[in-house]
Design a protein around this motif. Structure first.
Motif: not given
Length: 287
Positions: A191-218
């Motif tokens: 996990x330290x390897x991943x956190x040190x990787x800026x590209x991985x951090x960018x992908x994670x933050x991007x996923x969190x920013x765009x993640x919406x579950x309202x339709x799936x929950x319905x």
């Protein structure tokens, strides 16, 4: 050939290959023979999180484990496609590119939500969710953190700052402990390897920013695919009641709760999780 950025000692490096499937350049573990299991990790992780579970399943199945777009060692070709609908479409395209018929999907955390969203696209015989992230987080962090993630995701230099500030053993250990799953030294180092990787951090933050579950929950009450939701009583990131409540809404879902372990239960107690998965899969209609 595994991605160039992948460390030599990364789990299943010798079974990892690149798969060019638009719009991403995927890193995919492909191991075993038999009916195909698609395994999807959660936000902030990578396929490595299944490292302890893979050998327990690959004796019976062909196991396909992609790193999700922008995370781990999958190179993103479209930063605007990190939301659950777009990501489901891209994973389905990956399966088509690889010419695989998915028998069952196993997802952890946000990967479990993705597995359910993929049900109408891949028509699996069964779905397994491990500590499925299917609801809003409690407390102030649940209000502030998504907003912060949206700000970070559109600021290009921020992932590098996060990787630098958080990419140390003490911080990573603190983050893992906060999930209720203190891992061994090898797990923490990965996990330290991943956190040190800026590209991985960018992908994670991007996923969190765009993640919406309202339709799936319905749509949960309409999902007829047999589903097993496994939760951990010690999960400090996604409370067990999230999976329990979701199972009550679904017509073909069952719920099992494991005591003591945290959010990364599949890394802490792989045999217990594998036993539940194999028993569930054995009860599905044969291929």
């Amino acid at each position: 050939m595994p991605p160039d950025r992948m460390p030599q000692d990364w789990p299943y490096r010798d079974k990892t290959r690149r798969v060019a499937s638009r719009p991403h350049d995927w890193s995919v573990v492909d191991i075993g023979k038999g009916p195909c299991l698609l395994m999807l990790h959660g936000a902030g992780g990578a396929g490595h999180s299944f490292r302890n579970l893979i050998p327990l399943l690959a004796t019976h199945y062909r196991v396909i484990v992609p790193d999700l777009p922008g995370q781990g060692f999958t190179r993103s070709g479209a930063r605007g496609r990190y939301g659950i609908d777009a990501m489901a479409e891209d994973v389905a395209t990956l399966c088509k590119t690889m010419d695989i018929a998915v028998s069952a999907i196993i997802g952890h955390s946000a990967g479990a939500a993705l597995a359910l969203r993929l049900s109408p696209l891949l028509n699996p015989k069964g779905i397994v969710g491990i500590n499925a992230a299917l609801g809003a987080f409690d407390g102030a962090a649940g209000v502030m953190f998504p907003l912060l993630a949206r700000v970070l995701a559109v600021t290009p230099f921020i992932p590098h700052v996060v990787a630098k500030l958080w990419g140390n053993p003490a911080t990573v250990n603190k983050l893992l402990t906060a999930t209720g799953s203190p891992l061994d030294a090898a797990g923490q180092a990965q996990y330290l390897t991943l956190v040190r990787d800026a590209a991985h951090v960018d992908g994670t933050l991007g996923m969190m920013a765009q993640w919406r579950l309202d339709d799936l929950m319905r749509q949960l009450p309409t999902i007829a695919t047999p589903t097993l939701l496994i939760a951990s009583s010690g999960d400090l990131a996604v409370p067990a009641r999230i999976s329990r409540d979701a199972a009550h809404q679904m017509s073909a879902a069952s719920y099992v709760e494991l005591a003591d372990h945290g959010h990364l239960v599949h890394e802490e107690a792989p045999q217990a999780v594998a036993d539940l998965i194999l028993h569930f899969l054995a009860g599905l209609t044969p291929d």
